[in-house]
Design an enzyme around this catalytic site. Structure first.
Site, PDB file in Angstrom:
ATOM      1  N   LYS A  80       0.694  -1.338   0.270  1.00 17.45           N
ATOM      2  CA  LYS A  80       0.110  -0.053  -0.233  1.00 17.45           C
ATOM      3  C   LYS A  80       0.980   0.846  -0.092  1.00 17.45           C
ATOM      4  O   LYS A  80       1.726   1.619   0.627  1.00 17.45           O
ATOM      5  CB  LYS A  80      -0.992  -0.151   0.772  1.00 17.45           C
ATOM      6  CG  LYS A  80      -2.398   1.375   0.970  1.00 17.45           C
ATOM      7  CD  LYS A  80      -2.721   0.947   2.494  1.00 17.45           C
ATOM      8  CE  LYS A  80      -4.071   1.711   3.157  1.00 17.45           C
ATOM      9  NZ  LYS A  80      -4.847   2.181   3.549  1.00 17.45           N
ATOM     10  N   SER A 156      -8.975   1.634   4.015  1.00 15.60           N
ATOM     11  CA  SER A 156      -8.774   2.844   2.698  1.00 15.60           C
ATOM     12  C   SER A 156      -7.299   1.470   1.617  1.00 15.60           C
ATOM     13  O   SER A 156      -6.964   2.450   1.114  1.00 15.60           O
ATOM     14  CB  SER A 156      -7.693   3.826   3.232  1.00 15.60           C
ATOM     15  OG  SER A 156      -6.726   2.880   4.346  1.00 15.60           O
ATOM     16  N   SER A 180      -9.429  -0.537   7.564  1.00 14.22           N
ATOM     17  CA  SER A 180      -8.725  -0.634   6.582  1.00 14.22           C
ATOM     18  C   SER A 180      -8.111  -1.107   6.013  1.00 14.22           C
ATOM     19  O   SER A 180      -8.046  -1.444   4.976  1.00 14.22           O
ATOM     20  CB  SER A 180      -7.790   0.874   6.364  1.00 14.22           C
ATOM     21  OG  SER A 180      -8.751   2.687   6.601  1.00 14.22           O
TER      22      SER A 180
END
Length: 467
Positions: A80, A156, A180
């Site tokens: 990420k 996220s 997330s």
């Protein structure tokens, strides 16, 4: 060899050891898969095929000599774009971050994967600074759900979830400050774990403080346990890291759930309106857990919605991460992020400390709850994926993403381990997730219970049609 994209990390390692295929074969297959599917999904913000193939070549040579470097030598991994990774910028989904610079440092979890020979194929998308439960940003646009391109991937860590679901590498690193990892894993039909806070070291420290965890996103529990055996290694840069784990996370996976005391809370005592399709799929999976020998009973933890305390801490963190931006830079921010930053900057120290007190009280209540129950099971989310590009479902009347994630963010406040397991789909073919929560430090037990559902055929759904 496109079928290589369907293999787990452990299956890839086994294949390398037998000489059935090489890390170069697997990496090329993953890069081809990304080329095929990413234009539609937008899971990656940056790829580095040349570096990945060079890493894969070095790994292939180690395997040829019979000297693998570590547990995931040659396994394609994505990261990420919140976590530092040397050799390229970490833009964090924001047009306010400058790409220039040396970028010479790895985050601890990235460093451990590198030490174990992982092949880094690319950086996955995130909303700006990871602030919300869906993945879209002014920098990289909208990330879509591989099961239905009109729906959100969640967030996220939405890019990581979509990538894993599509076979664009079996392992991905995500972060979880309010759900997330679990939100997008549930929406995309994969496994995700938020470990106990401090179990996976984090550096630099998150502006969102001790809400933010780092965890694995995979297609099954065995791969997540393998990844945890790598990324939970110590790193002196994180002063809040926990001590070493006794044994490995893979060691007890097959221990089953017989005799465990499991509390099933379908709606937090009626506080949460759960869609019927979600409720039915979760209940059926819970019945499967009971069929495996767990003592399952309906019981609700004493969780009076802590959203105000969470907002105080979360919005303050958002204000902190953007406090040094110029007016011109602020104009580049996601409007929703700009809004919560303004709110967060207005809190007093006393308001913040009251939120800390509320958090501590919730932690004490959950500690008492787990003196009776080994595990808590809930839906991961009360709904399935909604339209892409929106923070909340249209027509819901909700203001912020926390309005539709009541089962996830409380356990960031309490720092407990929590995992999501795919247990079915709704009438539209959208995945449903079941959440398993353990007491602090009971990460291995959460993984064991989740693994038992996979072994029994209760967990797992077909790959998305786009794949």
């Amino acid at each position: 060899m496109t079928e290589l994209t369907e293999l787990s990390a452990q299956a890839l390692v086994d294949g390398y050891s037998k000489g059935d295929f090489s890390p170069v074969d697997a990496t090329r297959a993953v890069l081809r898969r990304i080329e095929e599917v990413d234009p539609a999904v937008n899971a990656f913000v940056r790829l580095d095929a040349e570096t990945a193939l060079a890493q894969a070549g070095a790994s292939a040579e180690r395997w040829r000599r019979g000297e693998p470097q570590g547990l995931v030598d040659g396994v394609p991994v994505s990261v990420k774009d919140i976590l530092l990774m040397r050799g390229g910028p970490t833009l964090r989904g924001s047009r306010t971050v400058r790409a220039e610079g040396a970028w010479e440092e790895d985050a601890p979890s990235v460093a451990r994967l590198r030490e174990h020979g992982a092949v880094f194929v690319g950086r996955t998308t995130t909303p700006e600074f990871g602030w919300k439960g869906v993945t879209d940003s002014p920098l990289s646009g909208v990330t879509r759900n591989p099961h239905d391109l009109s729906r959100t991937s969640g967030g996220s860590s939405g890019g990581s979830a979509a990538a894993v679901a599509l076979g664009a590498g079996p392992l991905s690193l995500g972060t979880d400050g309010g759900g997330s990892v679990r939100i997008p894993a549930a929406f995309c039909g994969i496994f995700g774990l938020k470990p106990t806070y401090g179990r996976v070291p984090l550096y630099p420290a998150s502006a969102f403080g001790t809400l933010s965890h780092v965890g694995p996103m995979t297609r099954n529990v065995a791969d997540a346990a393998l990844m945890m055996d790598v990324i939970s290694g110590a790193d002196w840069r994180d002063w809040s890291q926990l001590g070493p784990v006794e044994g490995g996370f893979r060691d007890g996976l097959s221990g089953g759930v017989r005799g465990l005391r499991v509390a099933f809370s379908p709606s937090f005592g009626g506080q949460v309106a759960v869609r019927p399709a979600v409720a039915a799929a979760v209940r059926k999976a819970v019945e499967g857990l009971a069929g495996l020998g767990a003592y399952v009973g309906e019981a609700d933890p004493d969780v009076t919605d802590p959203v105000e305390a969470f907002h105080t801490l979360w919005f303050s963190g958002a204000a902190r991460v953007t406090q040094n931006l110029s007016p011109a830079q602020r104009a580049l921010l996601d409007p929703g992020l700009r809004e919560i930053c303004a709110q967060g900057s207005g809190y007093s120290a006393l308001t913040y400390l009251a939120a800390v007190d509320a958090r501590a009280e919730l932690g004490r209540r959950m500690g008492r709850f787990h003196s009776t129950y080994d595990l808590l099971v809930t839906p991961t989310l009360p709904l399935t994926a909604f339209e892409a590009g929106a923070e909340v479902p249209k027509g819901s009347g909700l203001r912020r993403w926390t309005g539709w994630t009541p089962f996830t963010y409380p356990f960031n406040l309490t720092q407990q381990p929590a995992a999501t397991v795919p247990v079915g789909v709704d009438a539209d073919g959208l995945p449903v997730g079941l959440q398993i929560v353990g007491a602090r430090h009971a990460d291995a037990l959460v993984l064991r219970a989740a693994h038992s559902l996979y072994e029994a055929g209760v967990a797992g759904i077909p790959a998305p049609a786009l794949a």
